[in-house]
Design a protein around this motif. Structure first.
Motif, PDB file in Angstrom:
ATOM      1  N   CYS A   1       0.812  -1.216   0.000  1.00 23.75           N
ATOM      2  CA  CYS A   1       0.000   0.000   0.000  1.00 23.75           C
ATOM      3  C   CYS A   1       0.847   1.268   0.000  1.00 23.75           C
TER       4      CYS A   1
ATOM      5  N   GLU B   1      -0.153   9.960  -5.118  1.00 21.35           N
ATOM      6  CA  GLU B   1      -0.231  10.210  -3.685  1.00 21.35           C
ATOM      7  C   GLU B   1      -1.566   9.747  -3.115  1.00 21.35           C
ATOM      8  N   ALA B   2      -1.519   9.209  -1.914  1.00 18.74           N
ATOM      9  CA  ALA B   2      -2.732   8.923  -1.169  1.00 18.74           C
ATOM     10  C   ALA B   2      -2.977  10.082  -0.200  1.00 18.74           C
ATOM     11  N   LEU B   3      -4.230  10.364   0.073  1.00 16.84           N
ATOM     12  CA  LEU B   3      -4.589  11.445   0.981  1.00 16.84           C
ATOM     13  C   LEU B   3      -4.745  10.902   2.395  1.00 16.84           C
ATOM     14  N   SER B   4      -4.277  11.664   3.372  1.00 13.83           N
ATOM     15  CA  SER B   4      -4.413  11.295   4.768  1.00 13.83           C
ATOM     16  C   SER B   4      -4.980  12.482   5.535  1.00 13.83           C
TER      17      SER B   4
ATOM     18  N   GLY C   1      -8.011   1.641   8.067  1.00 10.79           N
ATOM     19  CA  GLY C   1      -6.907   2.550   7.808  1.00 10.79           C
ATOM     20  C   GLY C   1      -5.703   2.228   8.664  1.00 10.79           C
TER      21      GLY C   1
ATOM     22  N   TRP D   1      -4.226   7.090   7.587  1.00 11.15           N
ATOM     23  CA  TRP D   1      -4.236   6.793   6.155  1.00 11.15           C
ATOM     24  C   TRP D   1      -5.408   5.847   5.880  1.00 11.15           C
TER      25      TRP D   1
ATOM     26  N   THR E   1      -9.333   3.274   1.875  1.00 13.16           N
ATOM     27  CA  THR E   1      -9.990   3.675   0.629  1.00 13.16           C
ATOM     28  C   THR E   1      -9.032   4.455  -0.268  1.00 13.16           C
ATOM     29  N   GLU E   2      -8.079   5.176   0.331  1.00 11.18           N
ATOM     30  CA  GLU E   2      -7.058   5.882  -0.440  1.00 11.18           C
ATOM     31  C   GLU E   2      -5.924   4.967  -0.855  1.00 11.18           C
ATOM     32  N   LEU E   3      -5.513   4.103   0.059  1.00 10.32           N
ATOM     33  CA  LEU E   3      -4.344   3.246  -0.196  1.00 10.32           C
ATOM     34  C   LEU E   3      -4.636   2.105  -1.156  1.00 10.32           C
TER      35      LEU E   3
ATOM     36  N   LYS F   1      -7.114   2.407  -3.786  1.00 11.46           N
ATOM     37  CA  LYS F   1      -7.826   2.814  -5.001  1.00 11.46           C
ATOM     38  C   LYS F   1      -6.887   2.867  -6.197  1.00 11.46           C
TER      39      LYS F   1
END
Length: 400
Positions: free
Chosen positions: A307, A324-327, A374, A393, A396-398, A400
Motif C-alpha cells: 500500500c 499520492e494517497a490522501l491522509s 486505515g 491513512w 480507501t485511499e491506499l 484505489k
C-alpha cells in the motif's frame, strides 16, 4: 536503513512510465491511465437550458399580480420558439431556454390556472438557467495525460462524445512466492506448513490496479530455483514482485538471486511492519532492465508495504501523474506509551470520531487488516496519549 519517506522518493525516482499506448473503447477504460489529453470537440451544455421544471419568462414582464399566458411547452430535447412579450413558456429540466427568456421560475413557486401562470414571489434575473459552455467549452482540455480513469472522468469523456481513449498499455507484473512452509489452499497441510495468504492478497491488489499479472506460484526455497524464477519472470514482465525470502536468514535467497542477475538499489526501511523491502533491477536478455520488488513474507508486512510503496511505484510505472494517497488527522482513542525506533503503521479504524487500534498489532495477524479501515502513522521516537491528533491513512485511499 532508509526512512519511509526516503524509500518512497527513491522508488518514484526510478519509476519509468511504460511508453507503449493503445486506443481502447470508452467502456473498457476504467482504471487505465490516459496517455494523451482529451480535447472537447463540443460545448457542454450546447445551449442555455433550464435547471428546473418550471416556467421561462422575461423578467421585465413580471408583476406580482400579473398572469402570464403560457404560450408554449418545451420538453428536454426540443427547441422552443422565441418568447413573445408578456408570455411564459412551460419548460422542463434540461430543455433549451427559448430566445427572449432570461429567467426560469421553478414550478413550486407558480400558481397555474388553465393556460396562465402567476408568480407571486419576485424572481431573480437569470435564476435556474444553466449557461451554454458553463461546464465545458469547445477546444478545452477536459482530461490531462496521466490521469487515471475513474467513473467521473469516463463520464466527462462521454459528455464530449468520446468513444475511445488513448491509454498506456497495461503494466506487466510477474509474481511469485518463496518458502517451503507455504502451501496453496486446496492442498493438505503437513506439519509446520501454512496456507499462502499473500498470493490471494497481492493478486487482488495488483488486479485492482489494473495490472496484467503473471502468477508464477510458489518457488522452492533454494538459490538456484530462485534465480531461475527471476530469470524467467524478467523476460516478459516490466516489474517482478516476490514475497518472502528478503530478510537476512540462511534460507532467505531472494536478495542473493537478484544480485546474481542484476543489482540491489534499496534494502531495509525504518518502519514497522515491513522493514525488509528490496528494490533492484534485473538485466534481461533484451538488455532492458526489469524492476524488482521484494516484499516481506509476513502477511501484514506485505500488505502495508504494498500500500505505502509498491502501489505508488506501480501507478507511476503505469504513467499516472499522481500517485499520492490522501491522509488526515484524527484524535487517538488509545495510548501508545512506548516510543519505537522505527516509524509504525498501526491497523486501526475510526469509531465515534476517534482512531482505535486492533488489539494485536503482530505482523502475522492478517485479521487486523481485514478489520481495519486505515493505518495510524506514528513517527519513530513518538508516544501518543488518548485525545492526541494522529495521522490516519484510510484504506480507501491506499487501495484505489
Amino acid at each position: 536503513m532508509l526512512s519511509a519517506d526516503e524509500a518512497r522518493a527513491k522508488l518514484l525516482d526510478n519509476a519509468r512510465p511504460v511508453r507503449q499506448t493503445e486506443a481502447i473503447p470508452l467502456e473498457a477504460a476504467l482504471g487505465r491511465v490516459l496517455a494523451e489529453p482529451l480535447i472537447a470537440a463540443v460545448t457542454v451544455p450546447p445551449l442555455d437550458n433550464s435547471a428546473m421544471d418550471g416556467y421561462a419568462l422575461r423578467l421585465a414582464d413580471w408583476a406580482e399580480d400579473k398572469w402570464l399566458h403560457v404560450a408554449q411547452r418545451i420538453p428536454a430535447g426540443q427547441l422552443g420558439h422565441p418568447l413573445t412579450l408578456g408570455t411564459a413558456a412551460r419548460i422542463f429540466t434540461g430543455a433549451p431556454v427559448p430566445e427572449g427568456a432570461d429567467t426560469v421560475v421553478m414550478q413550486e413557486d407558480c400558481e397555474v390556472r388553465d393556460d396562465h401562470v402567476r408568480i407571486a414571489k419576485p424572481p431573480k434575473l437569470g435564476a435556474h438557467i444553466r449557461r451554454a459552455g458553463e461546464d465545458i467549452a469547445h477546444g478545452q482540455t477536459v482530461l490531462q495525460a496521466g490521469e487515471r480513469l475513474n467513473a467521473a472522468r469516463l463520464g466527462v469523456a462521454a459528455s464530449v462524445g468520446a468513444t475511445e481513449l488513448t491509454v498506456h498499455r497495461k503494466l506487466k507484473v510477474a509474481l511469485f512466492f518463496t518458502g517451503d512452509e507455504i502451501v496453496l489452499p486446496g492442498h493438505p497441510l503437513k506439519a509446520g506448513q501454512i496456507y499462502n495468504s499473500n498470493r490471494a492478497t497481492l493478486l487482488a491488489l495488483l488486479q485492482g490496479l489494473g495490472c496484467e499479472v503473471h502468477d508464477l506460484g510458489i518457488v522452492a526455497d533454494n538459490l538456484d530455483a530462485t534465480v531461475n524464477a527471476l530469470e524467467q519472470a524478467s523476460r516478459h514482465a516490466d516489474v517482478v514482485i516476490t514475497s518472502g525470502g528478503v530478510s537476512v536468514g540462511e534460507e532467505d535467497h531472494v536478495k542473493a538471486a537478484v544480485e546474481r542477475l542484476g543489482r540491489i538499489e534499496m534494502w531495509k526501511v525504518a518502519m514497522k511492519p515491513g522493514k525488509p523491502l528490496v528494490y533492484g533491477r534485473l538485466n534481461t536478455i533484451a538488455g532492458v532492465d526489469t524492476d524488482f520488488l521484494g516484499l516481506p513474507g509476513n502477511p501484514v508486512s506485505a500488505f502495508v508495504v504494498f500500500c505505502l510503496f509498491v502501489r505508488p511505484f506501480l501507478l507511476a510505472r503505469m504513467g499516472a501523474a499522481r500517485a499520492e494517497a490522501l491522509s488526515f488527522t484524527v484524535p487517538a482513542g488509545f495510548d501508545w506509551k512506548k516510543p519505537g525506533e522505527r516509524r509504525e503503521f498501526l491497523r486501526a479504524r475510526i469509531e465515534h470520531g476517534r482512531a482505535v487500534l486492533y488489539p494485536n498489532q503482530s505482523s502475522g495477524v492478517l485479521t487486523s487488516v481485514a478489520w481495519a479501515d486505515g493505518l495510524v502513522d506514528i513517527e519513530s521516537g513518538h508516544t501518543v496519549r488518548e485525545g492526541d491528533d494522529v495521522r490516519f491513512w484510510p484504506l480507501t485511499e491506499l487501495l484505489k
